[in-house]
Design an enzyme around this catalytic site. Sequence first.
Site, PDB file in Angstrom:
ATOM      1  N   ASP A 261      -7.164   7.103  -9.087  1.00 41.82           N
ATOM      2  CA  ASP A 261      -6.590   6.325  -7.998  1.00 41.82           C
ATOM      3  C   ASP A 261      -6.883   7.089  -6.696  1.00 41.82           C
ATOM      4  OD1 ASP A 261      -5.352   4.461  -6.444  1.00 41.82           O
ATOM      5  OD2 ASP A 261      -3.525   4.340  -7.625  1.00 41.82           O
TER       6      ASP A 261
HETATM    7  C1  BGC Z   1      -3.650   1.892  -5.268  1.00 43.86           C
HETATM    8  C2  BGC Z   1      -4.696   1.265  -6.156  1.00 43.86           C
HETATM    9  C3  BGC Z   1      -5.802   0.681  -5.313  1.00 43.86           C
HETATM   10  C4  BGC Z   1      -6.373   1.779  -4.446  1.00 43.86           C
HETATM   11  C5  BGC Z   1      -7.527   1.322  -3.578  1.00 43.86           C
HETATM   12  C6  BGC Z   1      -4.259   2.848  -4.278  1.00 43.86           C
HETATM   13  O1  BGC Z   1      -3.341   3.294  -3.339  1.00 43.86           O
HETATM   14  O2  BGC Z   1      -2.684   2.546  -6.052  1.00 43.86           O
HETATM   15  O3  BGC Z   1      -4.107   0.283  -6.960  1.00 43.86           O
HETATM   16  O4  BGC Z   1      -6.771   0.097  -6.123  1.00 43.86           O
HETATM   17  O5  BGC Z   1      -5.359   2.279  -3.603  1.00 43.86           O
HETATM   18  O6  BGC Z   1      -7.109   0.493  -2.574  1.00 43.86           O
END
Ligand code: BGC
Length: 730
Positions: A261
């Site tokens: 993530d």
């Molecule tokens: C989130 C993810 C997301 C990523 C990219 C993160 O903060 O937890 O679910 O895909 O950002 O935007």
Amino acid sequence: MTNVDELLARMSPAEKAGQLTQYFYFRLPAGAEAEPALGLDVAEQPQAVEAALSRGEAGSLLFVTDPGEINRLQRLALEGNPHGIPLLFGFDVIHGLRTIFPVPIAMAASWDPEIIERGQAIAAREARAVGIHWAFAPMVDIARDPRWGRIVEGAGEDPYLGAVVAAAQVRGFQRHIIAGPKHFGGYGAALGGRDYDEANLSDHELWNVYFPPFRAAIEAGAGNVMTAYMDLNGIPATASHWLFTEVLRDAWGFDGFVVSDANAVRNLVTHGFARDLTEAGERAVIAGVDMEMAIADPAYARLPESQAPAEVIDSRVRKILEAKVRLGLFDDPYVNEDRARTVLADPAHRAAAREAAQRTAVLLRNEGDLLPLDAGDLRSIAVLGPLADSKRDTLGPWVFDFDLDETVTVLDGIRGFVKDRADVDYAPGIPVGQRTFPSMFDMFGGNAPADPPGFDAEAEFARAVATAAAADVAVVVAGEWQNMIGEAASRSSLELPGRQLELLQAVVATGTPTVLLVMNGRPLDLRWAAEHVPAILDIWYPGTQGGAAVADLLFGDVSPSGKLPFTWPRTVGQIPMISSHTTSHEPENQARRYWDEASTPLFPFGHGLSYGRFSYGDLTVDRPVVGREGTVAVSVEVTNDADRAAAEVVQLYLRQRHGTASRPVRELKGFRRVVVPARSTVVVEFTIGPEHRRYWNAAVRDWVLDATSFDVEVGGSAASFDVRPAVAEG
Ligand code: BGC
């Protein structure tokens, strides 16, 4: 044909680390400022990323959606990379790219794998047309605590429904792009519902509840998996060798690539786990995380100086290169911008979004059959509440490439439906932009101002009530503003924010028959409404065509058929509350649970009314006794006594009566959405095999299939059943 091994042999350590790195590439709307917590210098970021591209040291970018920009950046990457390795573009394609579908929790409420798959195939078609190769979706985290804002992104509380919905989404996405189920694993169990906080889950909960949707997504062929931010049982999920190597690859045979993530690898230092960034990268890559998603200053750039074995790094790079080969990017790295425009404007996409919104709405209450409204019979309709005419809120969270001009609000939808047959009078009562919470996503724009100039709060409130008093029917839209839910948007309360309850109460007090439309992504405290408002329709955040679909439902062109994908608690104090709980001492004695509140929900899991009138006939089980590995066929008659056809979601639950563990009082093990014609009966059939009865047992730490008897229950929700016993013998 690109030979991955030859490529690997020619690449330098820095180039390999680059392939394992994904950068955010942000261009915010003019005047917008980046949320400070992102640690992002908006002015510097694009240049820094472009420099990495020119050095051949970036494998992937996220957050670019303009096809022209994508082509420009791809060209930069290909010119900068001595081996001609193209970039992979990823994005949060959560419930649509340009055509916005209802939010994921709403799609789950359709209990309709066909529309779910079709919706994500359309999202993926639009994404691929603009040059996006990979969606950070579906989010398949089980959510049992609605304080957690990300409940809106998933399929709710149930592992069986979650698994069916996960697989349907993966099939849809992967017609055009890679799907990345997230966030592995257990993210939805955040302590106290506070986003990013630790999850402590027993193996029993992980294997029986939290893992099944991931497993189903992998079995459906998902090419990617994303890690989770939090600690799982004391270990940061992003550095869990158990999760990413032992479970995902060794036990489930996952063959794709894992991405962290955003900034989750850096966070290994924040967790008090890794000594520094170099060690953070080393531990994540060894655990099985192939690619780091980095907002800035990636840890994986330091891999060449780390202790990570060269063969581990090579095997991670191989996964990324294989994905690029499979997508055909070495042969065809660019997109056709004209084609992108045509695909984004495809009217068939809007039609599917409308159909999806029709199927997702859940009719929670309909006293005296107030709904459907008869458009020919009404002289005036009052449409009230700020969310009734808010385009941005109608779309819901997690959309970025939306087109507000083509978004149909509830007010637009009602006006479009009744035309000049009745007067439609709108009064917000409360400022449309009034939100009690600034979200990190506000930087992407689209929200109305909280304090519109000249808005006289008291006069507008009174005008809304007077409008209701003068009308034949009042339609109040209430819920949460879209930025109050989603990532980093957890709440400690489930109450309707602002003065919405007060407005609803004042409208009901006028005596005008009132319909409440709930715009939400989590259950809200509707105790008052469930007693005093005759008709309540949960419309969620219904997307681009939401208002049109809501009008179709309100006036009866279509019957509601959605069912709740979670148990709807009465109050926040009851959380967590689920349908598949176990039982123990004096279950009938409710006062031993809470003395100050019932321990039943406001609305049960699977609940949803219809304009059809359904009754369930005899449930038959083809054989009362089967071998332990045997299969039972179940059939039930479903009758619709109404004068109109309507869809019903027929649900099958099992209860094991005894065995080597206590099992839930009911577990969803099958469902079918069937359209039952007017005044007709249909027969619905299910098969219960050993796979439906097998479960992970904490005593033996393995999967078991007990010799036991079980109840088969079929009905229209988790609280209305016809029950038949059956036996599985050892
Ligand atoms: C989130 C993810 C997301 C990523 C990219 C993160 O903060 O937890 O679910 O895909 O950002 O935007």
